[in-house]
Motif scaffolding. Structure first.
Motif, short mmCIF file in Angstrom:
data_model
loop_
_atom_site.label_atom_id
_atom_site.label_comp_id
_atom_site.label_asym_id
_atom_site.label_seq_id
_atom_site.Cartn_x
_atom_site.Cartn_y
_atom_site.Cartn_z
N ASN A 50 -7.16 -3.87 -16.81
CA ASN A 50 -6.16 -3.07 -16.11
C ASN A 50 -6.81 -1.75 -15.70
N LEU A 52 -5.60 1.01 -14.79
CA LEU A 52 -4.99 2.21 -15.35
C LEU A 52 -5.51 2.54 -16.74
N LEU A 92 2.96 -0.39 -17.94
CA LEU A 92 1.99 -1.09 -17.10
C LEU A 92 0.70 -1.51 -17.79
N TYR A 203 10.58 6.60 -8.47
CA TYR A 203 10.39 5.18 -8.77
C TYR A 203 10.92 4.80 -10.15
N TYR A 273 8.93 -4.48 -11.32
CA TYR A 273 7.48 -4.46 -11.47
C TYR A 273 6.83 -3.64 -10.36
N LEU A 274 7.26 -3.84 -9.12
CA LEU A 274 6.68 -3.11 -8.00
C LEU A 274 7.00 -1.61 -8.07
N GLN A 277 4.80 -0.02 -10.69
CA GLN A 277 3.45 0.27 -10.17
C GLN A 277 3.45 1.54 -9.33
N SER A 278 4.50 1.73 -8.54
CA SER A 278 4.56 2.93 -7.69
C SER A 278 4.72 4.20 -8.51
N ALA A 280 2.87 4.97 -10.80
CA ALA A 280 1.50 5.40 -11.09
C ALA A 280 0.78 5.93 -9.85
N THR A 281 1.50 6.16 -8.75
CA THR A 281 0.89 6.71 -7.55
C THR A 281 0.42 8.16 -7.80
#
Length: 287
Positions: A50, A52, A92, A203, A273-274, A277-278, A280-281
């Motif tokens: 991963n 991250l 995540l 998010y 899930y999507l 992930q956002s 972590a932008t």
């Protein structure tokens, strides 16, 4: 990584991207930024592991040699906020209480997919034993524990080509402590830390909407699965289970605008899930 406003370099210099772990003194090279239209872009793929988990700081440097570690001037950088980032990592990267310490959102998505796959098998059978075995397995995934007194024995389910499942962490859990509620809690914790950002808060709210939807759909699906155990010949209830499992995985376009949005009444596990992930932008700023 997409960067606007960079000027072309001369004399063989390049823009290089790096992911730095400032705690463990590890640096992951992400690649050379290449000009694409009016942006400089780098696409990095890591098949195993991963990304991250590899670091907490993004950097863009100007390099004049092809080194495996940065030596040039740091032009742009971005840092994961440590307090909010801890909860994003739980969502995540990894979570200590799940099987194999799987992260909450990947675990939620994988188990919801399992539930969906079981529900779709209802389309192809009218056999009462098979329906009961499928319902039992769905309850295991929802509760996070094996049935104490199974209606159909494991031997009979295996004979019906529905091997019994085992789960130690449920979608709902025994005391509202499964994937759904824990995902919502950590999204909220990430959003309310003092170092949280507008992006994280935006998010995180979408993740929370998804978790609320999933709580409602899974609660009804739990009741329906228990009903199917007692009434395996109720085709209408089986159809309802299939629809709910589809909503839970893929979401539903409840306002008929042509898309499933990350809002109340629509977003499912995929949207959660999507949106996670956002969270972590990162936004690069001048060093």
């Amino acid at each position: 990584m997409n960067v606007r406003g960079l000027q072309p370099l001369s004399d063989g210099s390049r823009y290089e991207a790096w992911l730095v772990n400032e705690h463990e003194l590890h640096i992951q090279a992400l690649g050379t930024l290449t000009k694409t239209g009016d942006e400089y872009v780098v696409n990095f793929s890591q098949p195993d592991g991963n990304l991250l988990s590899q670091g907490n700081t993004l950097q863009v440097t100007v390099e004049t040699t092809r080194a495996t570690l940065p030596t040039g001037r740091v032009l742009l950088s971005a840092h994961f906020p440590p307090m909010a980032g801890m909860h994003i990592n739980h969502l995540l990267v990894s979570y200590p209480e799940t099987p194999n310490k799987v992260a909450l959102l990947p675990g939620l998505l994988a188990q919801t997919r399992q539930l969906y796959a079981l529900s779709q098998q209802l389309r192809t059978t009218n056999d009462k034993t098979t329906v009961q075995c499928l319902a039992q397995n769905m309850l295991v995934l929802l509760d996070g524990q094996d049935a104490e007194k199974p209606v159909v024995k494991s031997y009979d389910c295996s004979s019906a080509h529905v091997p019994p499942l085992s789960s130690s962490y449920g979608l709902l859990g025994q005391h509202n402590d499964g994937y759904v509620s824990t995902v919502g809690a950590h999204a909220s914790l990430a959003a309310t830390q003092t170092d949280s950002t507008d992006t994280i808060r935006k998010y995180a709210q979408q993740v929370i909407f998804s978790s609320e939807n999933l709580s409602n759909w899974f609660s009804t699906l739990h009741q329906d699965s228990q009903y199917l155990l007692a009434h395996p010949d109720d085709h209408d209830k089986a159809v309802e289970v299939m629809n709910l499992a589809d909503h839970a995985l893929n979401g539903v376009d409840s306002n008929d605008n042509g898309s499933v949005e990350p809002i109340r009444g629509e977003a499912g596990a995929m949207q959660a899930y999507l949106s996670g992930q956002s969270m972590a932008t990162l936004t690069l700023t001048n060093k």
